[in-house]
Design a protein around this motif. Structure first.
Motif, short mmCIF file in Angstrom:
data_model
loop_
_atom_site.label_atom_id
_atom_site.label_comp_id
_atom_site.label_asym_id
_atom_site.label_seq_id
_atom_site.Cartn_x
_atom_site.Cartn_y
_atom_site.Cartn_z
N GLY A 65 4.38 -15.67 16.23
CA GLY A 65 4.41 -14.54 15.48
C GLY A 65 4.72 -13.38 15.50
O GLY A 65 5.01 -13.07 16.83
N LEU A 66 5.00 -12.28 14.73
CA LEU A 66 5.67 -10.82 14.92
C LEU A 66 4.45 -10.14 14.24
O LEU A 66 4.27 -10.17 13.09
CB LEU A 66 7.10 -10.77 14.39
N ARG A 67 3.79 -9.17 15.04
CA ARG A 67 3.03 -8.22 14.45
C ARG A 67 3.97 -7.00 14.07
O ARG A 67 4.45 -6.46 15.05
CB ARG A 67 1.86 -7.83 15.50
N VAL A 68 3.59 -6.49 13.04
CA VAL A 68 4.28 -5.14 12.60
C VAL A 68 3.28 -4.07 12.21
O VAL A 68 2.30 -4.71 11.51
CB VAL A 68 5.35 -5.32 11.42
N SER A 69 3.24 -3.02 12.89
CA SER A 69 2.30 -1.99 12.44
C SER A 69 2.81 -0.79 12.30
O SER A 69 3.84 -0.11 12.85
CB SER A 69 1.18 -1.78 13.90
N VAL A 70 2.39 -0.28 11.14
CA VAL A 70 2.95 0.98 10.56
C VAL A 70 1.69 1.92 10.36
O VAL A 70 0.86 1.60 9.62
CB VAL A 70 3.88 0.76 9.34
N SER A 71 1.91 3.27 10.88
CA SER A 71 0.83 4.35 10.29
C SER A 71 1.44 5.39 9.77
O SER A 71 2.74 5.33 9.73
CB SER A 71 0.27 4.79 11.97
N ASP A 72 0.68 6.01 8.99
CA ASP A 72 1.12 6.93 7.94
C ASP A 72 -0.04 7.96 7.95
O ASP A 72 -1.18 7.92 8.54
CB ASP A 72 1.64 6.51 6.65
N ARG A 73 0.14 9.10 7.25
CA ARG A 73 -0.68 10.27 7.17
C ARG A 73 -1.66 10.17 6.04
O ARG A 73 -2.58 10.87 5.94
CB ARG A 73 0.14 11.53 6.81
N SER A 74 -1.51 9.09 5.16
CA SER A 74 -2.32 9.06 3.98
C SER A 74 -3.72 8.11 4.27
O SER A 74 -3.43 7.00 4.91
CB SER A 74 -1.62 8.49 2.83
N ASP A 75 -4.55 8.73 3.73
CA ASP A 75 -5.80 7.71 3.85
C ASP A 75 -6.12 6.81 2.77
O ASP A 75 -7.01 5.97 2.69
CB ASP A 75 -7.22 8.67 3.94
N ALA A 76 -5.29 6.91 1.68
CA ALA A 76 -5.14 6.07 0.56
C ALA A 76 -5.06 4.63 0.95
O ALA A 76 -3.96 4.44 1.78
CB ALA A 76 -4.49 6.59 -0.63
N LEU A 77 -5.64 3.63 0.40
CA LEU A 77 -5.43 2.06 0.60
C LEU A 77 -4.23 1.78 -0.12
O LEU A 77 -4.10 2.16 -1.26
CB LEU A 77 -6.61 1.50 0.59
N PRO A 78 -3.46 0.86 0.51
CA PRO A 78 -2.40 0.33 -0.66
C PRO A 78 -3.09 -0.36 -1.61
O PRO A 78 -4.16 -1.14 -1.56
CB PRO A 78 -1.59 -0.62 0.43
N ALA A 79 -2.56 -0.26 -2.73
CA ALA A 79 -2.97 -1.16 -4.06
C ALA A 79 -1.49 -1.51 -4.80
O ALA A 79 -0.58 -0.81 -4.87
CB ALA A 79 -3.75 -0.32 -4.78
N PRO A 80 -1.81 -2.73 -5.30
CA PRO A 80 -0.58 -3.20 -6.27
C PRO A 80 -0.57 -2.64 -7.57
O PRO A 80 -1.52 -1.83 -8.01
CB PRO A 80 -0.90 -4.68 -6.46
N VAL A 81 0.58 -2.34 -7.94
CA VAL A 81 1.02 -1.70 -9.35
C VAL A 81 1.08 -2.71 -10.44
O VAL A 81 1.87 -3.52 -10.14
CB VAL A 81 1.99 -0.70 -9.09
N PRO A 82 0.62 -2.52 -11.30
CA PRO A 82 0.78 -3.64 -12.69
C PRO A 82 2.33 -3.46 -12.95
O PRO A 82 3.00 -2.60 -12.93
CB PRO A 82 -0.08 -3.16 -13.82
N ALA A 83 2.87 -4.86 -13.22
CA ALA A 83 4.40 -5.07 -13.47
C ALA A 83 4.89 -4.49 -14.77
O ALA A 83 5.69 -4.25 -14.96
CB ALA A 83 4.49 -6.51 -13.46
N ALA A 84 3.80 -4.05 -15.64
CA ALA A 84 4.08 -3.61 -17.01
C ALA A 84 3.02 -2.71 -17.46
O ALA A 84 1.59 -2.59 -16.94
CB ALA A 84 4.16 -4.71 -18.18
N ASP A 85 3.50 -1.64 -18.38
CA ASP A 85 2.60 -0.57 -18.40
C ASP A 85 1.72 -0.99 -19.77
O ASP A 85 1.80 -2.06 -20.21
CB ASP A 85 3.28 0.54 -18.78
N ARG A 86 0.88 -0.16 -20.25
CA ARG A 86 0.15 -0.63 -21.46
C ARG A 86 0.62 -0.91 -22.81
O ARG A 86 0.24 -1.75 -23.62
CB ARG A 86 -1.01 0.55 -22.01
N GLN A 87 2.01 -0.40 -22.72
CA GLN A 87 2.72 -0.93 -24.02
C GLN A 87 3.74 -2.11 -23.78
O GLN A 87 4.52 -2.77 -24.39
CB GLN A 87 3.85 0.20 -24.27
#
Length: 147
Positions: free
Chosen positions: A86-108
């Motif tokens: 396999g291939l391990r890809v590691s990317v670092s950034d400045r944010s402490d926020a964890l990644p999270a999926p965004v809903p595909a549709a809004d409330r409407q």
């Protein structure tokens, strides 16, 4: 987060081929680094490169880099390591926020733009790890199967 469990530690290095390309400032640079690493592995190992697996690895690197640029304050470190099959890809950034999926549709019920990168990473990668960094920010490390 991915539905698979994520571990808090960084990836262990096992003496396999390691590459520390220049820190990409664009997703295209991350894609090229992955292509070079996989091509070198296939050339050295005399094995056939799986085009679909290479496409998956390139897409994952591109998504992680894009997310670091758009949501993480920029890429602070980037690694591509060939680890066994396999291939391990590691990317670092400045944010402490964890990644999270965004809903595909809004409330409407209207389709939203963006938010598909993290689910793509979670679907194509294995051994997804998110680690906090001592100086702040995070490192996301994933293993993409190459066969």
């Amino acid at each position: 987060m991915c539905e698979r469990p994520m571990t808090p530690s960084a990836a262990e290095r096992t003496g396999d081929q390691r590459s520390r390309p220049a820190r990409p400032s664009k997703p295209a640079e991350a894609r090229r680094a992955v292509e070079r690493a996989v091509t070198a592995r296939c050339r050295e190992g005399g094995t056939r490169c799986d085009a679909d697996a290479l496409s998956d690895a390139v897409l994952v690197a591109s998504e992680l880099t894009t997310n670091a640029i758009l949501h993480g304050g920029g890429v602070t470190d980037f690694r591509v390591d060939v680890v066994g099959p396999g291939l391990r890809v590691s990317v670092s950034d400045r944010s402490d926020a964890l990644p999270a999926p965004v809903p595909a549709a809004d409330r409407q019920g209207r389709w939203t733009v963006g938010g598909r990168g993290w689910p793509i990473v979670c679907r194509l990668a294995r051994d997804v790890r998110v680690s906090g960094l001592p100086s702040g920010g995070k490192c996301i490390s994933v293993l993409v199967p190459l066969s």
